[in-house]
Motif scaffolding. Structure first.
Motif, mmCIF file in Angstrom:
data_model
loop_
_atom_site.group_PDB
_atom_site.id
_atom_site.type_symbol
_atom_site.label_atom_id
_atom_site.label_comp_id
_atom_site.label_asym_id
_atom_site.label_seq_id
_atom_site.Cartn_x
_atom_site.Cartn_y
_atom_site.Cartn_z
ATOM 1 N N ILE A 398 28.343 -8.398 -8.685
ATOM 2 C CA ILE A 398 27.403 -7.571 -7.922
ATOM 3 C C ILE A 398 27.391 -6.147 -8.466
ATOM 4 N N ARG A 399 28.587 -5.612 -8.807
ATOM 5 C CA ARG A 399 28.657 -4.247 -9.358
ATOM 6 C C ARG A 399 27.922 -4.149 -10.683
ATOM 7 N N ARG A 400 27.969 -5.228 -11.475
ATOM 8 C CA ARG A 400 27.290 -5.229 -12.768
ATOM 9 C C ARG A 400 25.838 -5.689 -12.658
ATOM 10 N N ASP A 401 25.368 -5.817 -11.421
ATOM 11 C CA ASP A 401 23.987 -6.231 -11.159
ATOM 12 C C ASP A 401 23.704 -7.620 -11.722
ATOM 13 N N LEU A 402 24.738 -8.489 -11.665
ATOM 14 C CA LEU A 402 24.577 -9.861 -12.132
ATOM 15 C C LEU A 402 24.649 -10.850 -10.972
ATOM 16 N N GLY A 403 24.660 -10.325 -9.747
ATOM 17 C CA GLY A 403 24.836 -11.178 -8.581
ATOM 18 C C GLY A 403 23.740 -12.205 -8.392
ATOM 19 N N SER A 404 22.544 -11.910 -8.900
ATOM 20 C CA SER A 404 21.437 -12.854 -8.732
ATOM 21 C C SER A 404 21.129 -13.632 -10.006
ATOM 22 N N ASP A 405 22.009 -13.518 -11.011
ATOM 23 C CA ASP A 405 21.809 -14.269 -12.253
ATOM 24 C C ASP A 405 21.915 -15.764 -11.949
ATOM 25 N N ALA A 406 20.911 -16.534 -12.358
ATOM 26 C CA ALA A 406 20.864 -17.965 -12.011
ATOM 27 C C ALA A 406 22.042 -18.728 -12.582
ATOM 28 N N PHE A 407 22.417 -18.423 -13.840
ATOM 29 C CA PHE A 407 23.510 -19.131 -14.500
ATOM 30 C C PHE A 407 24.825 -18.898 -13.758
ATOM 31 N N LEU A 408 25.104 -17.646 -13.424
ATOM 32 C CA LEU A 408 26.328 -17.316 -12.703
ATOM 33 C C LEU A 408 26.228 -17.719 -11.240
ATOM 34 N N GLY A 409 25.011 -17.701 -10.708
ATOM 35 C CA GLY A 409 24.819 -18.133 -9.329
ATOM 36 C C GLY A 409 25.260 -19.569 -9.118
ATOM 37 N N VAL A 413 28.051 -20.936 -6.518
ATOM 38 C CA VAL A 413 27.786 -22.030 -5.573
ATOM 39 C C VAL A 413 28.850 -23.113 -5.722
ATOM 40 N N ASP A 414 29.173 -23.440 -6.964
ATOM 41 C CA ASP A 414 30.198 -24.449 -7.239
ATOM 42 C C ASP A 414 31.561 -24.001 -6.719
ATOM 43 N N LEU A 415 31.894 -22.723 -6.940
ATOM 44 C CA LEU A 415 33.177 -22.179 -6.476
ATOM 45 C C LEU A 415 33.301 -22.299 -4.966
ATOM 46 N N TYR A 416 32.311 -21.792 -4.237
ATOM 47 C CA TYR A 416 32.385 -21.814 -2.781
ATOM 48 C C TYR A 416 32.317 -23.240 -2.239
ATOM 49 N N SER A 417 31.565 -24.108 -2.919
ATOM 50 C CA SER A 417 31.471 -25.509 -2.482
ATOM 51 C C SER A 417 32.823 -26.191 -2.588
ATOM 52 N N LYS A 418 33.484 -26.026 -3.733
ATOM 53 C CA LYS A 418 34.777 -26.685 -3.932
ATOM 54 C C LYS A 418 35.873 -26.079 -3.071
ATOM 55 N N SER A 419 35.645 -24.856 -2.581
ATOM 56 C CA SER A 419 36.605 -24.231 -1.670
ATOM 57 C C SER A 419 36.308 -24.591 -0.219
#
Length: 945
Positions: A398-409, A413-419
Motif C-alpha cells: 500500500i505504501r508503494r502504491d501497489l495495493g491494487s496491482d492485480a498480480f499482487l492482489g 487473496v491467496d494469503l488471506y484465503s489460506k489463513s
C-alpha cells in the motif's frame, strides 16, 4: 534544426564545463587520451564520467584529424550507447562543417538509432541529399533491436521504393522486424529477394531466416534452412536451438545440441543457457547436470544468465540443495537470481527458507524487490501460515502504491484465503480495479477451500456475467463446491456450460464431472460422462470406481477395476482405497483380502489412504483382528485411522476396547473430530455404557471444541432409549437445537419396541412415516410393538395402512461369500442348488438345539398362521439357512460370515448362539446396525443390541 541543436548543445557543454571547473576534484582528473581506452567497459565509463575529455579539440587540428577523431568518438559512443557525448560530437561536426560528410553522417544516424533517438536519426536521413544503404541499415537495425518491428518494416519499404538495395548486413534486421511483427508473408518475399540478390549463403542472413521461420511456426522449413548453412558457427546453432526451446520443443533441442557436439562446435554461454531451459522443460535432471558440467568445463559457470537458469532448473527438478548451492556461488546475484531462488523455495514448499532469503535480499543485498519477488513472498507467507508477515507485506504494498496491482492482489487473496480470513480476502479482491480470470479463480478457490461452498458457487454466475470467461481451474473448483453441496441441478448447468465452452474433451474436467455427479448421488450421470469421454485414464477410472463405491454399488466398482486392468492401466493407491471401500460396502471379506495382496505387492501398504481403507474394509467385513493388524501397520496414523479403528471396535461390540483406544489417541496428541466422537458414542451405545456416553456427550465441546451435531444427538437419544431412560431421551429431543430427523425418531421407535411402550412407539412411527413414508421398516416395528403388547387390532390396522399405501415389506435376506461366489437366501428358500443338504443340516441340528434349551419364539412372528407353522417359518429364517450352508460348505473350524439386510431377530440370535457352541464354530453375522460374533454359545453384543 541544426542551428537549434548546435545552440542547445553549446549551452549544455558550457554549463557542464563551468560546473566541473569549479569543483576542486576536477582539477586533479588525469589526462585521458582515446588511444589508451581499449576496453569497452572502461570506454563506456570514461565517456559517461569525463565527456569533456573526449569531446574537446585542441587548437590547430586539421579538418582531416578532426574528422578522424569524431569518427572514432562516434564509434565509441555507439558501442557504449552514450547519447550526450554523441550529441556534443554532432555539434562539433556542424561547427566544423563536417556534417555533410556521408561517412560521418552515417555514424551519427547509427548512434542516434542505437540510443533510440529515432526522431534525430530520421531527420538526418531526410536531410541527406542521397541517403545510402549504410544510413538506412543503421535506422532499420535500430528499430529492430529496440523491438519496433513495424517502424523497421516501414523504413525498409521506403528504402526499397527508393531503389536502395539491401546487403548481408541489412537483411538480418529486416528478417528480425518480420519476426517481431509475425509478418511471415513479407518474410517470404524478403527471402526471395535474398535468393535473387545472391545472399542466400551468408551465415547471418541464414541465421535470421532460421529464427523467422521457427518463430512463425514453420519449424520444418527452419530446420531445412539451417541444414543449408554451409559453415555453421555457434551463432547458427544457437539460432535454431533457441527457437526449439522457446516453442517448448525441448526434445528436439536436446537432439540438436547433441548433433552440435558431434560436429565439434564449441558451445558458448548462450547455448548452454538454452539447454538448461530445455532440461528444465523435460524435467531431465541427469542431462541438466551434464550441461552444468559443460558450463564449469568451458569456464561459463560465472555467467550470471546461466547461473540464474541453473537456479531455476534445480528448483523445478526438486533439488533445492543444488539450487541454493548455485545461488550461493553467484558472485553478484541480481533481481532475477533472487526471484529464481525464492520462487524455487516456494515451489518446493520450503516456505521458511523463502522468507529468510527474502529478508536477506532486503537487508543485505541492497536490491529492492519487484512484483515477482513480492508475489513469491506472499505465497511463502501463505504456505508457512505467517499471516502477520503477510499483513506487513500488504502494508508495504500500500505504501508503494501497489495495493491494487492485480498480480499482487491475487497473492494477497491467496494469503488471506489460506489463513482462513475470507473477509480480508474479499476486501482485497473488491479493491482490484480490473478483475481478470486469475483473480476470480483465486477468490472462488478461497471460498471453496474454506468450506464456504455456497459463496463459491454464488460467485460463479457473477464471474461469468463479467465476461472474463472460464478455464479448467474455475470449473473444477466450482464442481468441487457443487459436489459438497450435493446440488445436482447446478452440476447439470455447469455441465451444459462446459460443453458450450469446448471443455467436453478435457480429461481434467471430465474427471471433475464424474467426481461431482458421483458425490451428488447421480451415479448414472457419472457413468454416462465416463463412457462418453474419448479417453479413459487412471484418474477417470479412479473417479468412477469411487462413485460406485460411495453409492453402494460395490460390484460395479469391482467390475470396473477388472476393465481397467484389461486396458493395461496401472492402478495407484487411490484406486485400491476405493476398491477396499467397495468391499466394505459389500462386506466382501475374500475380495478385500485379494485387494490387500495387491496393495502389498505394489508397495502401497505405507500409503495412509490405502491403510485407512484397509482398516475400514476389514472392520466392515467382519474381521476386527485383521483390521487391528492393518491399523498397527500404518506408519503415521491420522485422525481418519483412529476414527476407523474406534468405529470398527464399536461395531463389533468391543465398546470398552474402543474407549481405551480413544484414550490412547488422546495421549498421542491426536485431537478428535465429530466423526471420532460419533464412533465413541456408538461404542458406548453398543456396550450399554450410559454414564460414559453422558460424560463424553456433555463435555465434547468443552474438551475437544466439537459442537454436538445431529448425529451426536441421535446417538445419545438411542443410548438413553435402549437403556430404558425414555423420559430423558424425550427431554433431549425437546431441548436439542435441531429439528428431530429420521435417525432420532428411528432411535425412539427402536427403544419403544424394546421396552414395549405403545404410546412412544405410535408417536415415533407417526413422525417417521411423515418423513419416510416409503420405508416398510417403520410399519413393521410398530406392528411388533402392538403384537408384543397383545394389541392385535393395532397389528391389523398397520397391515391395512401398508396395503392401502402400497408399502411393500422388505423381505429379510441373508447372504455369504464362498470362493468368490455370493450365495443368497430368503425365508423358506429352496432355490439353492444344495437346498436338500441345507435343510438336512437344519434337521440334524434340531435335536441338539432342543437339548441345549432352544424353544422357537413364536410370539415374535406376526404371520397370521398356527403356532406350529410359525415355528417352522422361524426355523427356516434366512440367517439360519445361511449358517447351515456355511456349516456344509466351509472346512471344519473355519469362521462362517453371514450378512443380513435387516436387524437380526431374537429367535435367530438365540439359535445361532447355541449353534456356535454345538458346531464349535465362530459365526459372524453382520446385520443392518452392527456385527454379532457368536462363539462358544455367547455373542459379542452381550445380548444388548
Amino acid at each position: 534544426m541544426n542551428f537549434c541543436l548546435l545552440r542547445y548543445l553549446r549551452r549544455k557543454s558550457l554549463h557542464r564545463r563551468s560546473s566541473l571547473a569549479s569543483n576542486p576534484f576536477y582539477l586533479s582528473l588525469p589526462s585521458i587520451s582515446i588511444p589508451k581506452v581499449v576496453n569497452f567497459s572502461h570506454t563506456a565509463t570514461a565517456i559517461s564520467q569525463y565527456p569533456q575529455k573526449f569531446t574537446s579539440f585542441p587548437p590547430g587540428l586539421s579538418l582531416s584529424s578532426i574528422s578522424e577523431r569524431c569518427s572514432r568518438l562516434l564509434s565509441l559512443c555507439t558501442a557504449s550507447k552514450s547519447l550526450a557525448p554523441a550529441m556534443e560530437v554532432h555539434t562539433h561536426l556542424i561547427k566544423f562543417g563536417l556534417h555533410q560528410d556521408a561517412r560521418l553522417r552515417n555514424l551519427v544516424v547509427n548512434v542516434y538509432s542505437k540510443c533510440r533517438c529515432f526522431g534525430y536519426a530520421r531527420k538526418l536521413l531526410d536531410e541527406s541529399p542521397e541517403p545510402d544503404l549504410v544510413s538506412w541499415s543503421a535506422l532499420i537495425s535500430g528499430y529492430s533491436q529496440n523491438g519496433l518491428g513495424r517502424e523497421a518494416i516501414s523504413a525498409f519499404r521506403e528504402m526499397h521504393s527508393l531503389g536502395v538495395k539491401c546487403n548481408e548486413f541489412a537483411f538480418p534486421s529486416v528478417f528480425k522486424a518480420c519476426t517481431l511483427t509475425n509478418d511471415f508473408g513479407l518474410g517470404m518475399q524478403v527471402h526471395a529477394t535474398v535468393v535473387v540478390t545472391g545472399f542466400e549463403n551468408e551465415e547471418f542472413v541464414l541465421n535470421s531466416m532460421v529464427v523467422l521461420y521457427a518463430k512463425c511456426g514453420e519449424i520444418a522449413d527452419s530446420a531445412r534452412i539451417f541444414d543449408a548453412i554451409p559453415r555453421r558457427t555457434v551463432v547458427s546453432w544457437n539460432a535454431l536451438l533457441n527457437c526449439y526451446v522457446q516453442r517448448d520443443s525441448f526434445g528436439e533441442a536436446v537432439e540438436l545440441f547433441q548433433d552440435m557436439i558431434v560436429t565439434q562446435t564449441r558451445p558458448n554461454e548462450f547455448t548452454l543457457s538454452a539447454m538448461i531451459n530445455a532440461c528444465t522443460g523435460l524435467e531431465d535432471g541427469r542431462h541438466g547436470r551434464k550441461i552444468h558440467g559443460y558450463l564449469i568445463k568451458l569456464g561459463y559457470d560465472l555467467d550470471l544468465f546461466s547461473a540464474n537458469a541453473l537456479v531455476d532448473m534445480y528448483a523445478k527438478l526438486g533439488s533445492l540443495k543444488d539450487s541454493l548451492s548455485v545461488f550461493n556461488g553467484t558472485a553478484k546475484p541480481d533481481i532475477v537470481s533472487w526471484n529464481a531462488v525464492i520462487a524455487g523455495c516456494v515451489l518446493l514448499e520450503s516456505h521458511d527458507c523463502a522468507l529468510e532469503l527474502f529478508r536477506q535480499m532486503n537487508n543485505e543485498s541492497g536490491i529492492s524487490p519487484n512484483t515477482f519477488t513480492l508475489s513469491s513472498a506472499l505465497k511463502a507467507c501463505a504456505g508457512a501460515g505467517n499471516r502477520e508477515l503477510g499483513r506487513q507485506l500488504h502494508a508495504y504494498l500500500i505504501r508503494r502504491d501497489l495495493g491494487s496491482d492485480a498480480f499482487l492482489g491475487v497473492g494477497l487473496v491467496d494469503l488471506y484465503s489460506k489463513s482462513g480470513y475470507m473477509v480480508d480476502a474479499r476486501l482485497v479482491f473488491n479493491l482490484i480495479p480490473e478483475k481478470d480470470l486469475i483473480s476470480w479463480n483465486a477468490v472462488i478457490s478461497g471460498h471453496s477451500q474454506n468450506g464456504e461452498d455456497v459463496e463459491a458457487v454464488s460467485l460463479f454466475p457473477l464471474m461469468y456475467g463479467e465476461g472474463v470467461g472460464v478455464n479448467r481451474t474455475t470449473l473444477s473448483t466450482v464442481l468441487k463446491s457443487t459436489a459438497s453441496l450435493q446440488a445436482n441441478w447446478i452440476c447439470r448447468q455447469i455441465h451444459a456450460l462446459s460443453l458450450k465452452s469446448g471443455f467436453e474433451s478435457d480429461n481434467y474436467i471430465v474427471n471433475s464431472f464424474i467426481d461431482a455427479y458421483g458425490k451428488c448421488g447421480r451415479t448414472e450421470d457419472a457413468s454416462k460422462v465416463f463412457r462418453e469421454s474419448q479417453t479413459s485414464d487412471l484418474l477417470a477410472f479412479t473417479s468412477m470406481i469411487t462413485a460406485y463405491s460411495q453409492d453402494g454399488q460395490g460390484e460395479e466398482a469391482l467390475k470396473l477395476y477388472l476393465e481397467m486392468q484389461s486396458q493395461g492401466i496401472k492402478p495407484d493407491a487411490f484406486v485400491y482405497s476405493s476398491l477396499l471401500n467397495a468391499c466394505a460396502s459389500l462386506s466382501a471379506y475374500e475380495q478385500a483380502k485379494q485387494v490387500h495382496v495387491q496393495v502389498l505387492k505394489l508397495g502401497f501398504i505405507t500409503d495412509i489412504f490405502a491403510g485407512n481403507s484397509l482398516v475400514n474394509s476389514y472392520a466392515k467385513c467382519g474381521s476386527i483382528d485383521d483390521a487391528e493388524r492393518a491399523f498397527r501397520e500404518i506408519p503415521e496414523r491420522s485422525i481418519v485411522s483412529w476414527s476407523a479403528m474406534i468405529g470398527g471396535m464399536a461395531q463389533h461390540g468391543h465398546g470398552r476396547l474402543a474407549l481405551q483406544l480413544f484414550d490412547q489417541m488422546l495421549k498421542d496428541g491426536i485431537a478428535p473430530n465429530h466423526i471420532t466422537l460419533v464412533s465413541v458414542l456408538c461404542a458406548c451405545n453398543h456396550a450399554g455404557l450410559v454414564s460414559d456416553a453422558k460424560r463424553y456427550f456433555s463435555s465434547m465441546e468443552e474438551l475437544f471444541g466439537v459442537r454436538p451435531m445431529e448425529e451426536h444427538y441421535a446417538c445419545m437419544i438411542d443410548i438413553l432409549g435402549r437403556a430404558g431412560k425414555l423420559d430423558e431421551a424425550m427431554e433431549l429431543v425437546d431441548t436439542m437445537p435441531y429439528e428431530a430427523n429420521a435417525a432420532v425418531w428411528g432411535a425412539l421407535l427402536g427403544a419403544a419396541r424394546i421396552h414395549k411402550n405403545v404410546d412412544l412407539g405410535s408417536k415415533a412411527a407417526e413422525m417417521l412415516i411423515n418423513v419416510e413414508p416409503e420405508k416398510s421398516g417403520t410399519h413393521i416395528l410398530l406392528a411388533n410393538i402392538y403384537a408384543s403388547a397383545g394389541m392385535w387390532d393395532g397389528v391389523a390396522k398397520v397391515r391395512k395402512v401398508m396395503k392401502d399405501s402400497n408399502v411393500k415389506k422388505e423381505p429379510g435376506m441373508s447372504w455369504m461369500e464362498i470362493k468368490d461366489k455370493v450365495h443368497a437366501f430368503i425365508v423358506g428358500d429352496r432355490s439353492h442348488p444344495r437346498s436338500k443338504e441345507i435343510y438336512d443340516k437344519l434337521e440334524e441340528l434340531s435335536e441338539p438345539l432342543r437339548k441345549a434349551g432352544y424353544v422357537p419364539m413364536v410370539e415374535t412372528d406376526l404371520h397370521d398362521v398356527e403356532e406350529r407353522e410359525k415355528a417352522k417359518l422361524l426355523y427356516h429364517h434366512s440367517e439360519k439357512l445361511a449358517v447351515a450352508f456355511g456349516l456344509i460348505a466351509t472346512p471344519p473350524g473355519a469362521p462362517i460370515r453371514v450378512k443380513k439386510n435387516l436387524r437380526i431377530c431374537l429367535d435367530c440370535h438365540t439359535a445361532i448362539k447355541l449353534v456356535s457352541k454345538i458346531a464349535s464354530r465362530e459365526i459372524i453375522v453382520r446385520d443392518v446396525s452392527r456385527f454379532h460374533h457368536f462363539k462358544d454359545g455367547l455373542c459379542s453384543c452381550g445380548d444388548y443390541w
